[in-house]
Design an enzyme around this catalytic site. Structure first.
Site, mmCIF file in Angstrom:
data_model
loop_
_atom_site.group_PDB
_atom_site.id
_atom_site.type_symbol
_atom_site.label_atom_id
_atom_site.label_comp_id
_atom_site.label_asym_id
_atom_site.label_seq_id
_atom_site.Cartn_x
_atom_site.Cartn_y
_atom_site.Cartn_z
ATOM 1 N N LYS A 25 0.616 -0.969 0.208
ATOM 2 C CA LYS A 25 -0.024 -0.053 -0.247
ATOM 3 C C LYS A 25 0.897 1.031 0.215
ATOM 4 C CE LYS A 25 -2.113 0.050 3.501
ATOM 5 N NZ LYS A 25 -3.474 1.362 4.026
ATOM 6 N N ARG A 100 -11.673 4.110 9.428
ATOM 7 C CA ARG A 100 -11.834 2.765 9.951
ATOM 8 C C ARG A 100 -12.389 2.294 10.704
ATOM 9 N NH1 ARG A 100 -6.342 1.679 10.588
ATOM 10 N NH2 ARG A 100 -4.640 3.067 11.325
ATOM 11 N N ARG A 139 10.348 -16.129 4.982
ATOM 12 C CA ARG A 139 11.359 -15.248 4.770
ATOM 13 C C ARG A 139 12.310 -15.171 5.923
ATOM 14 N NH1 ARG A 139 7.479 -9.440 4.437
ATOM 15 N NH2 ARG A 139 6.902 -10.003 6.401
ATOM 16 N N ARG A 173 13.128 -12.779 11.646
ATOM 17 C CA ARG A 173 12.174 -12.406 12.628
ATOM 18 C C ARG A 173 11.340 -13.146 13.658
ATOM 19 N NH1 ARG A 173 9.589 -6.699 10.838
ATOM 20 N NH2 ARG A 173 8.179 -7.753 11.906
ATOM 21 N N ARG A 184 -2.497 -11.576 11.095
ATOM 22 C CA ARG A 184 -2.670 -9.920 10.649
ATOM 23 C C ARG A 184 -3.209 -9.623 9.586
ATOM 24 N NH1 ARG A 184 3.174 -9.827 11.464
ATOM 25 N NH2 ARG A 184 3.628 -10.676 9.675
#
Ligand SMILES: [Zn+2]
Length: 229
Positions: A25, A100, A139, A173, A184
């Site tokens: 985005k 939102r 990743r 991570r 998420r």
């Protein structure tokens, strides 16, 4: 009728970009700014600027934040209204982080209507959840130079050796797991569903496939802006 008189300018685009983390985005918003002269307005930046400028709404926001409170929709809208009256956003804005909720979306519609404007398009960057989760979950990066790799899509040419710097230490991570990626995405869908419904009902919802390349997504967004702005 004074047709040449430059009184009410109602052609400015008001674009709302909706997309989950990882859909690109931010990159797309920057490309739209460059191509169409739109200005991205994020709630955080708006608040900071209004506080720094000491506008009445900015001072109200500052008082709330200093007291540890959440800045109300009313104050955010007042700040947004001030900002949208400035000359640099004459070609239009991309709203980021606001609205939102459906309530905020309705309040925004009212604010825009008062100014003879409306949301020209709410663009939802559509992703394939499972593919997004697979992207995030594999990743890892070189511990020395930060070069990015992926278990499925981009392994070093020589196993265990960084292509860029020859380093042999890699790190992942802790939150780049399938579970956190899925959580998420679920949170995103739950939060966004009422907004999608709101803008669909208004007839301004646009959905574009956000699983392609950055340039492909940019082309899709560009044609939407050209059509509606
Ligand atoms: Zn490296």
């Amino acid at each position: 009728m004074a047709e040449t008189e430059n009184t009410v300018e109602t052609t400015a685009a008001v674009l709302i970009l909706l997309g989950p983390p990882g859909a690109g985005k931010g990159t797309q918003a920057r490309m739209l700014e460059e191509r169409f002269g739109l200005v991205q307005l994020s709630t955080g930046d708006l608040l900071r600027a209004a506080v720094a400028q000491g506008t009445p709404a900015g001072l109200a926001a500052k008082a709330v934040m200093e007291a540890g409170g959440l800045v109300s929709d009313e104050i955010v809208l007042a700040i947004l209204k001030d900002r949208m009256a400035e000359p640099d956003v004459a070609k239009g804005v991309i709203l980021d982080g606001f609205p939102r909720t459906a309530g905020q979306a309705e309040a925004l519609d009212t604010l825009l209507a008062d100014a003879g404007q409306k949301v020209t398009a709410a663009v939802s960057l559509e992703v394939d959840d499972e593919a997004m989760i697979a992207r995030v979950a594999g990743r890892y990066t070189c511990a020395s130079c930060g070069e990015g790799y992926h278990d499925a899509f981009k392994q070093p040419a020589v196993a265990g050796v960084c292509d860029k710097c020859g380093g042999t230490e890699f790190k992942r991570r802790a939150d780049d797991t399938a579970e956190t990626a899925r959580a998420r995405l679920q949170a995103y869908h739950a939060q966004t569903a009422p907004l999608i419904a709101h803008y669909r009902a208004l007839g301004v919802l646009e959905e574009i496939d956000a699983m392609g390349s950055i340039d492909e997504i940019a082309a899709g967004l560009g044609s939407i802006v050209e059509r509606v702005a």
